[in-house]
Scaffold this motif. Structure first.
Motif, PDB file in Angstrom:
ATOM      1  N   GLN A   1      12.796   9.041  -1.030  1.00 25.62           N
ATOM      2  CA  GLN A   1      12.122  10.036  -0.200  1.00 25.62           C
ATOM      3  C   GLN A   1      11.281  10.979  -1.033  1.00 25.62           C
TER       4      GLN A   1
ATOM      5  N   ASP B   1       8.224   9.323   5.345  1.00 28.36           N
ATOM      6  CA  ASP B   1       8.979  10.275   4.533  1.00 28.36           C
ATOM      7  C   ASP B   1       9.290   9.748   3.128  1.00 28.36           C
TER       8      ASP B   1
ATOM      9  N   GLU C   1       9.948  -2.254   8.628  1.00 27.87           N
ATOM     10  CA  GLU C   1      10.922  -1.593   9.495  1.00 27.87           C
ATOM     11  C   GLU C   1      12.083  -1.013   8.691  1.00 27.87           C
ATOM     12  N   PHE C   2      12.665   0.006   9.250  1.00 24.92           N
ATOM     13  CA  PHE C   2      13.786   0.696   8.634  1.00 24.92           C
ATOM     14  C   PHE C   2      15.046  -0.163   8.681  1.00 24.92           C
TER      15      PHE C   2
ATOM     16  N   SER D   1      16.408   9.820   6.276  1.00 25.83           N
ATOM     17  CA  SER D   1      15.323   9.669   7.242  1.00 25.83           C
ATOM     18  C   SER D   1      15.096   8.208   7.564  1.00 25.83           C
ATOM     19  N   ARG D   2      14.726   7.938   8.830  1.00 24.18           N
ATOM     20  CA  ARG D   2      14.335   6.600   9.264  1.00 24.18           C
ATOM     21  C   ARG D   2      12.825   6.394   9.169  1.00 24.18           C
ATOM     22  N   GLN D   3      12.105   7.441   8.872  1.00 20.72           N
ATOM     23  CA  GLN D   3      10.649   7.393   8.957  1.00 20.72           C
ATOM     24  C   GLN D   3      10.028   6.896   7.659  1.00 20.72           C
TER      25      GLN D   3
END
Length: 126
Positions: free
Chosen positions: A99, A112, A46-47, A107-109
């Motif tokens: 990234q 990425d 998780e972020f 980014s939270r993804q």
């Protein structure tokens, strides 16, 4: 060789603090937004938070807002995660990541990010 190396994990009591560090090598660190993620046993990664290339802009996951802070020192190729008011739900392996998109925004993804450290264990327990 592109590499990220985390350190600073360990055992801490509830309510305590830890600071994680992540040293980058093999790429132009200052050109990339950086992120921190965590993974607890049996759960998805998780972020936790992310920081822009310059200027200090950062964003955080809902579970850590107001308790965690990310910073970076581009002269030292290092990103930090200061963790305060730790509780047992923060127990996890923590990963730093770079990234894939140079000069991009934060980014939270998870998708990425394409460069990951090996992780450092954080255990919150009395």
């Amino acid at each position: 060789q592109v590499q990220l190396m985390e350190s600073g994990g360990g055992l801490v009591q509830p309510g305590g603090s830890l600071r994680l560090s992540c040293v980058a090598s093999g790429f132009t660190f200052r050109d990339y937004p950086m992120g921190w993620f965590r993974q607890a046993p049996g759960k998805e990664r998780e972020f936790v938070g992310a920081i822009a290339r310059v200027g200090g802009y950062s964003q955080y996951g809902d579970g850590v807002k107001g308790r965690f802070a990310i910073s970076r020192d581009n002269a030292k190729n290092t990103v930090y995660l200061q963790m305060n008011s730790l509780n047992d739900e923060d127990t996890a392996v923590y990963y730093c990541a770079a990234q894939s998109r140079r000069w991009g925004g934060t980014s939270r993804q998870l998708a990425d990010y394409d460069t990951w450290g090996q992780g450092t264990q954080v255990t919150v327990s009395s």
